[in-house]
Scaffold this motif. Structure first.
Motif, short mmCIF file in Angstrom:
data_model
loop_
_atom_site.label_atom_id
_atom_site.label_comp_id
_atom_site.label_asym_id
_atom_site.label_seq_id
_atom_site.Cartn_x
_atom_site.Cartn_y
_atom_site.Cartn_z
N THR A 148 0.83 -1.22 0.00
CA THR A 148 0.00 0.00 0.00
C THR A 148 0.86 1.26 0.00
O THR A 148 0.35 2.37 0.13
CB THR A 148 -0.93 0.02 1.23
OG1 THR A 148 -0.14 -0.10 2.41
CG2 THR A 148 -1.95 -1.10 1.20
N VAL A 205 -6.19 8.64 1.37
CA VAL A 205 -6.62 7.78 2.48
C VAL A 205 -8.13 7.91 2.68
O VAL A 205 -8.66 9.02 2.78
CB VAL A 205 -5.89 8.16 3.79
CG1 VAL A 205 -6.37 7.28 4.94
CG2 VAL A 205 -4.39 8.02 3.62
N GLN A 265 -8.70 14.67 6.97
CA GLN A 265 -7.93 15.81 6.46
C GLN A 265 -6.57 15.31 5.97
O GLN A 265 -5.92 14.52 6.66
CB GLN A 265 -7.74 16.81 7.60
CG GLN A 265 -6.95 18.03 7.24
CD GLN A 265 -6.51 18.77 8.48
OE1 GLN A 265 -6.28 18.19 9.53
NE2 GLN A 265 -6.38 20.07 8.37
N GLN A 266 -6.16 15.70 4.78
CA GLN A 266 -4.92 15.18 4.21
C GLN A 266 -4.50 15.97 2.98
O GLN A 266 -5.29 16.71 2.39
CB GLN A 266 -5.12 13.71 3.81
CG GLN A 266 -6.23 13.52 2.78
CD GLN A 266 -6.56 12.07 2.51
OE1 GLN A 266 -5.73 11.37 1.99
NE2 GLN A 266 -7.77 11.65 2.90
N LEU A 274 -5.79 4.26 -0.37
CA LEU A 274 -5.61 3.39 0.79
C LEU A 274 -6.90 3.37 1.59
O LEU A 274 -7.32 4.40 2.10
CB LEU A 274 -4.47 3.90 1.68
CG LEU A 274 -4.31 3.11 2.98
CD1 LEU A 274 -3.70 1.75 2.72
CD2 LEU A 274 -3.48 3.87 3.99
N ARG A 300 -8.52 2.28 4.92
CA ARG A 300 -8.20 1.82 6.29
C ARG A 300 -9.52 1.43 6.93
O ARG A 300 -10.36 2.27 7.19
CB ARG A 300 -7.52 2.94 7.09
CG ARG A 300 -6.26 3.48 6.43
CD ARG A 300 -5.65 4.64 7.20
NE ARG A 300 -5.00 4.17 8.41
CZ ARG A 300 -5.42 4.42 9.62
NH1 ARG A 300 -6.50 5.14 9.80
NH2 ARG A 300 -4.78 3.95 10.67
N VAL A 355 -7.28 -2.33 12.65
CA VAL A 355 -7.34 -1.53 11.43
C VAL A 355 -6.67 -2.32 10.31
O VAL A 355 -5.49 -2.66 10.42
CB VAL A 355 -6.63 -0.17 11.62
CG1 VAL A 355 -6.66 0.62 10.31
CG2 VAL A 355 -7.29 0.63 12.72
N THR A 398 -5.85 -2.69 6.11
CA THR A 398 -5.72 -1.81 4.94
C THR A 398 -5.92 -2.60 3.66
O THR A 398 -5.61 -3.79 3.59
CB THR A 398 -4.33 -1.15 4.91
OG1 THR A 398 -3.34 -2.18 4.95
CG2 THR A 398 -4.14 -0.22 6.08
N ALA A 420 -4.38 1.66 15.96
CA ALA A 420 -4.99 2.56 14.97
C ALA A 420 -4.05 3.72 14.68
O ALA A 420 -3.99 4.21 13.56
CB ALA A 420 -6.32 3.08 15.49
N LEU A 426 0.08 6.42 11.23
CA LEU A 426 -1.07 5.51 11.10
C LEU A 426 -0.62 4.19 10.51
O LEU A 426 0.45 4.10 9.90
CB LEU A 426 -2.14 6.14 10.20
CG LEU A 426 -2.78 7.41 10.73
CD1 LEU A 426 -3.59 8.08 9.64
CD2 LEU A 426 -3.66 7.08 11.91
N ASN A 427 -1.47 3.19 10.67
CA ASN A 427 -1.23 1.89 10.04
C ASN A 427 -1.34 2.09 8.53
O ASN A 427 -2.38 2.49 8.04
CB ASN A 427 -2.30 0.92 10.53
CG ASN A 427 -2.06 -0.48 10.03
OD1 ASN A 427 -1.07 -0.73 9.37
ND2 ASN A 427 -2.97 -1.36 10.36
N GLY A 428 -0.26 1.85 7.82
CA GLY A 428 -0.25 2.16 6.40
C GLY A 428 0.27 3.58 6.21
O GLY A 428 0.62 4.26 7.18
N PRO A 429 0.31 4.06 4.96
CA PRO A 429 0.80 5.42 4.73
C PRO A 429 0.01 6.45 5.53
O PRO A 429 -1.20 6.37 5.65
CB PRO A 429 0.58 5.62 3.23
CG PRO A 429 0.55 4.25 2.67
CD PRO A 429 -0.04 3.38 3.72
N SER A 430 0.72 7.40 6.08
CA SER A 430 0.06 8.39 6.94
C SER A 430 -0.67 9.44 6.12
O SER A 430 -0.49 9.55 4.92
CB SER A 430 1.09 9.06 7.84
OG SER A 430 1.58 8.12 8.75
N GLN A 431 -1.47 10.21 6.85
CA GLN A 431 -2.20 11.30 6.20
C GLN A 431 -1.24 12.48 6.06
O GLN A 431 -1.27 13.41 6.86
CB GLN A 431 -3.38 11.71 7.06
CG GLN A 431 -4.39 10.63 7.26
CD GLN A 431 -5.24 10.89 8.49
OE1 GLN A 431 -5.65 9.98 9.16
NE2 GLN A 431 -5.49 12.14 8.80
#
Lengths: 412, 384
Positions: free
Chosen positions: A130, A136, A152-153, A178, A180, A206, A208, B268, B283-288
């Motif tokens: 991923t 996200v 928010q991103q 992604l 989640r 969690v 993915t 989480a 975070l689990n996986g790519p972050s925000q």
């Protein structure tokens, strides 16, 4: 006088022409014909994204091998059953051990398994990747609908404030997303067959999954982990749209609350909504008579602690766990069957009064548990301290339903 | 003449009929009456079959059969099982109107007694030889009886053991069971080095020991467990109005808390306090990327892992605005709503499971993580 073997042969042929054989034949042909279905929106053999393509490629390697092996085994069994059936002959000489044959029959399956294992494991590893995702989206399952929120991103070409919706996930085409995922009550499973494999969504964890669509379109999915009474009515869709359309969708979702015009039916509907619905359903920006924001408290009434956010309800095409259409059949076809380059544009039109499937929506408001089986009778829910699973029957009057529909039609 | 079996079934039929009438008159609903009437019909049918086949017995007037039949050669031996079965019936009936546990004991007693009774009755008719019959019974019943009896016996001993351990104080438990161990080893030693000792004496010693243990367990169970101190938690203290989540002091709740977490897959979000006093999250996986705020789903148990990279003991606290609680007099009052981890050492980590019912817009200042004693450590939490 007929010999015994002639009688047996006649009996055998009679059995092959008997009703059981005919039923088996018809059932077999029916199963075979089912494979030719054209209207199959959840078809794993019709991949529409890189992850689904990887699964499809693996299937095309494994299934023929498994099919040939299965066919060989079945043919051998059939030959042995027919050739060596009991006809009163003497028991043949018994032998024990054929080392050469046993070695061959061990090595061949081992080689086949190795041949399947290598691409299978490498595909599984590739599917779990991923790191290249650019957007996200959080997905939360509960009985029996999916909540979808965009934090928010910078991803998704920038989201300044969280977006919350349900049932339908909107993504930009060609962008690896992604997902989640988790769950609020029991184990659910997220599966959009044309975009990727399934992924269990487990409370407290969690997980993915990567989603990417090659071209704009609506991709249907279904919860694939039995999750209770209305498991079959827990569906979802991914709407992939062109980047410009996606930007328009984000703006639509982040638009501030627009109160209904004074003295309109929708204004009465707003009051009805506040009285009947707002304790569970959040509408961002909705205020009470004193000007305070109304914060839904579904955790006090619903076992999962959540109910769909209805701030922009009519920008979606479905409701009640994506199991019923908000659009009439004609309007639905106009969106779902649209060419890829306009599907986003048509989706963004949302639902208006002319296209509203008011029959199903009215029925839902009239008595939701009658449409979708749910544990919604608080008096029978001792185990959950009276918290309902799903939407209860609110015993709304027809006037109240008219008002609510007028109000909801403006939630865009 | 009515046979023995048919008398029983006729009696049961009458009982079911009377019960059906009583139920129908005194209770609402028809299902109970229908059930009892169905039972009466079934029992009446069985009674008829029994009368017709005369309990599948030989005819009473066939003298020769009577004299030669193996079953007739010997009267059945005295048996405790009918009594146990009847006792089970009584216990079951009492359980119906009292406690579920009593009902279950009654069912178990009835089933066990019924099985034993059946096996015994069947074995007594196997031949005219009582010894042979007894062997037949043992062969059938012992493979079931021995493991069950052993399980029940061991269960009673273990339960008695646990009651005594929970009754004694922590110190006395060590002393008592050390002494018990010494006594057991001494007795075992004595028995092993006295081959001439009669087995009855050894059995007696063991029986006395087991009885003492069971009696001690029963007495301890009736007296109740010793007071066991409940370890304070940050949540418990917060609920009691203690401002632990804003404090840098070490409370009892902070002592002996686990400072390592294994279940990384369930996390989480990981929130790290850096040595320059900043809070960051992954975070689990790519972050925000590009987000100053952590987003967590509403009404969901979120496992948040706090990692302390500063050079002092620190806790992670979450400000959730205010909440309304009832004070000691039952009057509602609005109090700060804070949750937090325990104080953890440098380079340690602590998991906190957070379930947030309301969205962050419910709090005027939103939700935010902070670290008491570190002004710069602040991280916004968004709950959609």
């Amino acid at each position: 006088m007929e010999s015994a073997s002639t009688v047996n042969e006649v009996s055998r042929r009679a059995k092959l022409r008997g009703p059981s054989a005919r039923i088996a034949l018809v059932a077999g042909l029916g199963v075979l014909a089912a494979g030719c279905a054209q209207d199959a929106p959840q078809d794993t053999w019709d991949p529409a994204g890189p992850n689904a393509q990887m699964i499809n490629d693996l299937d095309w390697l494994v299934f023929p091998i498994a099919g040939v092996v299965g066919l060989i085994v079945m043919v051998f069994i059939a030959i042995i059953v027919v050739k060596f059936r009991d006809r009163g002959q003497a028991i043949p000489e018994q032998t024990h051990g054929k080392p050469a044959l046993e070695i061959i029959l061990t090595i061949i399956p081992a080689l086949i398994l190795i041949g399947i294992t290598i691409p299978t494991v490498s595909t599984i590893m590739a599917l779990s990747e991923t790191d290249d995702t650019e957007c996200v989206v959080n997905v939360t399952g509960q009985q029996w609908w999916w909540e979808i929120d965009y934090p928010q991103q910078d991803g998704c070409s920038g989201i300044a404030s969280p977006i919350v919706t349900s049932g339908q996930m909107v993504i930009p085409v060609g962008t690896p997303v992604l997902v989640r995922g988790t769950s609020r009550d029991v184990i659910h499973s997220w599966w959009i067959p044309r975009l990727n494999g399934k992924k269990d969504m487990v409370p407290g964890r969690v997980h993915t999954v990567r989603l990417e669509a090659d071209e704009p379109g609506i991709y249907a999915g279904q919860c694939t982990e039995f999750c209770g009474l209305s498991h079959a009515n827990m569906r979802m869709e991914v709407i992939a749209m062109l980047p410009d359309d996606f930007e328009a969708w984000k703006a639509q979702q982040l638009a501030p609350y627009q109160p209904p015009a004074e003295a309109s039916l929708a204004a009465t509907g707003e009051a009805t909504f506040v009285a009947q619905c707002s304790s569970c359903h959040q509408v961002n920006g909705l205020e009470d008579a004193t000007g305070n924001l109304i914060i839904a408290q579904p955790q006090e009434r619903v076992y999962s602690g959540a109910a769909p956010n209805l701030s922009h309800f009519m920008t979606r095409n479905t409701f009640a766990g994506a199991s019923w259409d908000l659009l009439t059949d004609e309007c639905r076809a106009n969106v779902w069957d649209a060419p890829p380059d306009v599907v986003g544009e048509r989706y963004l039109e949302g639902v208006n009064a002319d296209c509203l499937n008011s029959v199903d929506l009215r029925n839902w408001l009239r008595n939701a548990p009658a449409m979708k089986p749910m544990y919604a009778d608080a008096e029978k829910l001792e185990k959950t301290d009276g918290l309902v699973r799903g939407m209860p029957n609110l015993a709304l009057s027809e006037d109240q339903i008219d008002e609510l529909i007028a109000y909801l039609l403006e939630r865009k | 003449m009515l046979t023995t079996g048919s008398k029983f079934l006729i009696g049961a039929t009458v009982l079911a009929l009377v019960s059906a009438i009583a139920y129908g008159v005194t209770q609402d609903g028809v299902m109970g009456t229908i059930g009892l009437l169905s039972a009466a019909c079934a029992l009446a049918f069985l009674a008829g079959v029994n009368i017709f086949t005369r309990d599948s017995n030989i005819w009473a007037d066939e003298i020769a059969s009577v004299e030669t039949a193996p079953a007739a050669a010997r009267p059945p031996a005295d048996s405790p099982w009918p009594l146990a079965f009847a006792l089970g019936t009584v216990v079951l009936t009492v359980g119906l109107v009292t406690y579920q546990a009593v009902f279950i004991v009654g069912v178990v007693l009835m089933l066990a007694a019924g099985a034993e009774w059946t096996a015994e009755a069947w074995a007594e008719r196997a031949s005219a030889d009582a010894t042979f019959n007894a062997e037949v019974r043992s062969r059938i019943a012992n493979p079931l009886e021995f493991p069950l009896a052993a399980a029940i016996g061991i269960g009673i001993i273990v339960y008695a053991f646990s009651r005594i351990m929970l009754w004694l104080s922590k110190t006395n438990t060590v002393v008592f069971f050390s002494m018990m161990g010494i006594v057991i080893i001494t007795v075992a030693f004595f028995i092993a080095y006295r081959p001439g000792l009669k087995s009855r004496a050894a059995f007696g010693a063991i029986a006395v020991g087991v009885l003492a243990l069971v009696a001690g367990g029963a007495a301890a169970g009736l007296d109740g467990e010793r007071p066991i101190k409940v370890h304070e938690t940050t949540e418990g203290l917060s609920n009691e109005g203690v401002d632990i989540c804003s404090s840098t002091e070490k409370f009892e709740a902070d002592k002996k808390a686990s400072q390592s977490v294994g279940a990384r897959a369930s996390v989480a979000a990981t929130i790290t306090l850096s040595d320059d006093g900043q809070l960051t999250f992954e975070l689990n996986g790519p972050s925000q990327e590009g987000s100053d705020a952590l987003t967590l789903p509403r009404s969901n148990p979120n496992n948040v892992l706090f990692v302390n990279r500063s050079d002092d003991y620190r806790r992670l606290s979450l400000d959730l605005g205010t909440r309304t609680v009832a004070d000691e007099e039952g009057v509602d009052e609005v109090v700060p709503f804070l949750v937090c981890t325990t104080l953890i050492d440098t380079d340690s980590e602590q998991n906190k499971t957070i379930t947030i019912g309301a969205p962050s817009i419910a709090a005027p200042d939103g939700y935010y993580f902070f670290v008491p004693g570190v002004e710069s450590a602040r991280l916004e939490l968004v709950v959609p």
